[in-house]
Design a protein around this motif. Structure first.
Motif, PDB file in Angstrom:
ATOM      1  N   ILE A  93      -0.934  13.828  -2.250  1.00  0.00           N
ATOM      2  CA  ILE A  93      -0.600  12.807  -1.249  1.00  0.00           C
ATOM      3  C   ILE A  93      -0.654  13.413   0.160  1.00  0.00           C
ATOM      4  N   TYR A  98      -0.871  11.779   3.896  1.00  0.00           N
ATOM      5  CA  TYR A  98       0.336  10.942   3.820  1.00  0.00           C
ATOM      6  C   TYR A  98       1.579  11.790   3.521  1.00  0.00           C
ATOM      7  N   PHE A 101       4.965  10.694   2.416  1.00  0.00           N
ATOM      8  CA  PHE A 101       5.151  10.295   1.019  1.00  0.00           C
ATOM      9  C   PHE A 101       4.935  11.492   0.078  1.00  0.00           C
ATOM     10  N   VAL A 280      -6.597  -9.983   8.182  1.00  0.00           N
ATOM     11  CA  VAL A 280      -6.282  -8.735   8.884  1.00  0.00           C
ATOM     12  C   VAL A 280      -5.929  -7.656   7.855  1.00  0.00           C
ATOM     13  N   SER A 281      -6.323  -6.431   8.117  1.00  0.00           N
ATOM     14  CA  SER A 281      -5.868  -5.294   7.300  1.00  0.00           C
ATOM     15  C   SER A 281      -4.518  -4.850   7.830  1.00  0.00           C
ATOM     16  N   ILE A 282      -3.561  -4.686   6.928  1.00  0.00           N
ATOM     17  CA  ILE A 282      -2.192  -4.363   7.330  1.00  0.00           C
ATOM     18  C   ILE A 282      -1.799  -3.022   6.735  1.00  0.00           C
ATOM     19  N   HIS A 283      -1.396  -2.122   7.604  1.00  0.00           N
ATOM     20  CA  HIS A 283      -1.032  -0.782   7.124  1.00  0.00           C
ATOM     21  C   HIS A 283       0.012  -0.178   8.049  1.00  0.00           C
ATOM     22  N   GLY A 284       0.944   0.548   7.478  1.00  0.00           N
ATOM     23  CA  GLY A 284       1.952   1.204   8.305  1.00  0.00           C
ATOM     24  C   GLY A 284       3.053   1.769   7.463  1.00  0.00           C
TER      25      GLY A 284
ATOM     26  N   LEU B 231       1.150   9.328  -9.508  1.00  0.00           N
ATOM     27  CA  LEU B 231       0.909   8.940  -8.115  1.00  0.00           C
ATOM     28  C   LEU B 231       0.527   7.473  -7.925  1.00  0.00           C
ATOM     29  N   HIS B 234      -5.752   4.990  -6.473  1.00  0.00           N
ATOM     30  CA  HIS B 234      -6.226   5.066  -5.082  1.00  0.00           C
ATOM     31  C   HIS B 234      -6.498   3.665  -4.539  1.00  0.00           C
ATOM     32  N   ARG B 254      -0.955   4.148  -4.985  1.00  0.00           N
ATOM     33  CA  ARG B 254      -0.289   5.313  -4.394  1.00  0.00           C
ATOM     34  C   ARG B 254      -0.135   5.147  -2.884  1.00  0.00           C
ATOM     35  N   PRO B 255       0.842   5.822  -2.274  1.00  0.00           N
ATOM     36  CA  PRO B 255       0.928   5.830  -0.815  1.00  0.00           C
ATOM     37  C   PRO B 255      -0.379   6.361  -0.236  1.00  0.00           C
ATOM     38  N   GLY B 256      -0.856   5.721   0.799  1.00  0.00           N
ATOM     39  CA  GLY B 256      -2.137   6.097   1.373  1.00  0.00           C
ATOM     40  C   GLY B 256      -3.307   5.422   0.678  1.00  0.00           C
ATOM     41  N   PHE B 261      -6.841  -7.731  -2.039  1.00  0.00           N
ATOM     42  CA  PHE B 261      -6.341  -8.903  -2.780  1.00  0.00           C
ATOM     43  C   PHE B 261      -7.227 -10.104  -2.485  1.00  0.00           C
ATOM     44  N   CYS B 278       5.864   1.103   0.942  1.00  0.00           N
ATOM     45  CA  CYS B 278       4.793   1.344  -0.032  1.00  0.00           C
ATOM     46  C   CYS B 278       3.715   2.294   0.486  1.00  0.00           C
ATOM     47  N   GLY B 279       3.479   2.293   1.790  1.00  0.00           N
ATOM     48  CA  GLY B 279       2.452   3.175   2.338  1.00  0.00           C
ATOM     49  C   GLY B 279       1.030   2.790   1.980  1.00  0.00           C
ATOM     50  N   VAL B 280       0.866   1.549   1.527  1.00  0.00           N
ATOM     51  CA  VAL B 280      -0.442   1.073   1.062  1.00  0.00           C
ATOM     52  C   VAL B 280      -1.097   0.226   2.158  1.00  0.00           C
ATOM     53  N   SER B 281      -2.399   0.339   2.325  1.00  0.00           N
ATOM     54  CA  SER B 281      -3.145  -0.576   3.200  1.00  0.00           C
ATOM     55  C   SER B 281      -3.444  -1.841   2.418  1.00  0.00           C
ATOM     56  N   ILE B 282      -3.153  -2.975   3.020  1.00  0.00           N
ATOM     57  CA  ILE B 282      -3.300  -4.252   2.318  1.00  0.00           C
ATOM     58  C   ILE B 282      -4.317  -5.117   3.060  1.00  0.00           C
ATOM     59  N   HIS B 283      -5.343  -5.535   2.335  1.00  0.00           N
ATOM     60  CA  HIS B 283      -6.385  -6.343   2.978  1.00  0.00           C
ATOM     61  C   HIS B 283      -7.013  -7.270   1.956  1.00  0.00           C
TER      62      HIS B 283
END
Lengths: 339, 339
Positions: A93, A98, A101, A280-284, B231, B234, B254-256, B261, B278-283
């Motif tokens: 990780i 990251y 994490f 939109v891509s959401i990340h943080g 983990l 990806h 995993r985070p990162g 979706f 969660c540390g995940v990018s969501i798009h």
């Protein structure tokens, strides 16, 4: 040693605490040169997060006093910067960038760096030494790198800020302002900042903001759209953590754009409809500051950025309680505590 | 011409409808060769979305019969594939690859392609001609490219699937299965699919799944973690649209990592805590299928992929009502309607 304890909401005291010692062979002990108060420290201070007799503080710079038997990359006398998550910097990780994490991560807030000394777990992975002893005027900027700068920088990276892009920044606290600085460094063409405070507006402009918008909510969104041919920002930084800020940030971003959020989320949610329809891509989340530390330290060392400008109040550690009051009452954006 | 009308929940009829005509000079009229029933068509069919006397269908392949005066890239007689959003393919949003958010977009569901003919707005931007007239056995695959394949492909791209990556797929409907196919094509090393149905499991394996997990929810997450050294994946594809599926998809990543979706979200939400921690990018969202059409048509034309395998029931258009029933009762994964 001396250190801050939050006995209950609003009750900050600087007290004698036990000196830290090496617990694991991967630990280091540092003598803290400066620490600071984070916006997130205000949640327990205000009683929104329950707390009793808690050590406080997770930001720190200082000089290595002692190292465990397995520590290899820092030595006694090094001036070091670390992040608010201790991390091994070697797990899968961490290697993906990251470190917040890391599979072995330790939250520095549980150690409490608003103190004269601190134990730093996983010292090899966590600490980055500066090229030499910094000048006194560089310490605030190095201090900023420990959290607020790294967090603003991560928000900009998560928002995929880059050359030619229009960036919207929601939040004019220390993180939002340093998100502006990061966006400028990362090549943004236009940086639109939401702010109603003259002093923060001035600092935002100094850091690279090209437009200041005083309206919040729909007014902010309308202004960003107006400035972008109706489309919205390519990249948006959310540095508040409220429902209003998140809604505003999503709405200000164009379909196909990126939102980097780093405001610690409290009682907010994104509905499926919003999520599905925004494009939109959401990340943080908690920033992997360690990823950026070598680069940020280099920029500060070479005096190419001056993120320490976000500290508008400096107090000795012994006056930490006044620092908390000043931030709580919004008399200060960010308080530096010298040790 | 003949076309499907959903008079009320559960009441599908194939009726005489007025022939389409060129309205704008950028329109084309196509004679539809095949259309199909989408999982999203079941929402109004089941009464979850209110509907009265609505034309239905947004997927289509066919032959151009007539073009408006300004149409340049397709001509009479071309066999064409289009997406469920008509798009100009020239605006800034289209150029960034988000044709499903084109500033001039038209939702094909409002035109209703479960019919013998259809008007296609913005024909130059929307339609992609195949290299020649396809063989009959290629039509189902070209049909799939119009939505389900393009949507599964987008989910995989949004999830940043690539060589060496472990991919988790939540949902074994047509989109989830084609997400598997996309992940395989994009070089994924390992593809873990959630499925309880033997026929879908078999197709998932045919498309490239390396592991099938029958457990849902926490059981699925635990299995993905077990397969990835604790983990998580990806890249995760969410192709259902329910709260359970979204929670499962986030927790399996995993985070990162990245979550793509494409399940149409109904009554779901992501809380700030989940989002932050969660540390995940969501798009995701409505797939910009047009972005991928040239590549997908080429892969189908060269017989390198066979996404038409997801159609497990083929009926003439006149029997559309039976097609809806079969999908509603889960007797069919995906129904092709021939015209």
């Amino acid at each position: 040693m001396r250190g801050v304890v939050l006995h209950a909401a609003g009750d900050v005291r600087v007290e004698e605490r036990e000196d830290p010692t090496i617990v694991e062979p991967t630990d280091a002990i540092i003598r803290i040169a400066a620490t600071c108060i984070c916006g997130s420290d205000l949640w327990p201070y205000r009683g929104i997060e329950q707390v009793h007799d808690a050590v406080m503080g997770h930001e720190y710079v200082g000089v290595v006093e002692e190292i465990g038997a397995e520590v290899r990359t820092v030595q006694r006398g090094d001036f070091v910067v670390g992040s608010f998550w201790a991390s091994d910097n070697t797990c899968e990780i961490c290697e993906a960038g990251y470190q917040s994490f890391c599979v072995h991560r330790v939250l520095m807030g549980t150690i409490g760096t608003q103190a004269t000394k601190a134990r730093i777990p996983l010292a090899d992975g966590t600490l980055v030494a500066t090229p030499g002893q910094p000048d006194a005027d560089q310490i605030p900027s190095l201090m900023a790198a420990s959290d607020v700068l790294g967090t603003g920088w991560f928000a900009a990276v998560a928002a995929e800020v880059g050359p030619g892009k229009t960036v919207a920044v929601v939040g004019d606290g220390a993180v939002g302002l340093l998100g502006v600085l990061a966006a400028k460094q990362l090549g943004a063409e236009r940086i639109i900042v939401s702010s109603r405070h003259a002093d923060r507006q001035a600092l935002a402009r100094e850091f690279g903001a090209t437009e200041i918008v005083e309206e919040r909510g729909d007014g902010f969104v309308a202004k960003v759209k107006q400035l972008t041919g109706g489309l919205g920002a390519h990249s948006t930084i959310e540095a508040v953590g409220t429902q209003e800020a998140m809604d505003q940030a999503i709405a200000a971003t164009r379909p196909g754009g990126h939102l980097g959020f780093v405001g610690v989320s409290h009682d907010l949610r994104i509905t499926g409809d919003t999520l599905f329809l925004c494009g939109v891509s959401i990340h943080g989340g908690p920033a992997p500051v360690r990823r950026f530390l070598p680069e940020l330290i280099r920029l500060i060392w070479d005096r190419r950025i001056d993120p320490g400008r976000v500290f508008d109040l400096t107090l000795p550690l012994e006056q930490a309680a006044e620092g908390y009051r000043a931030m709580d009452e919004r008399r200060a954006v960010k308080v530096l505590l010298t040790v």
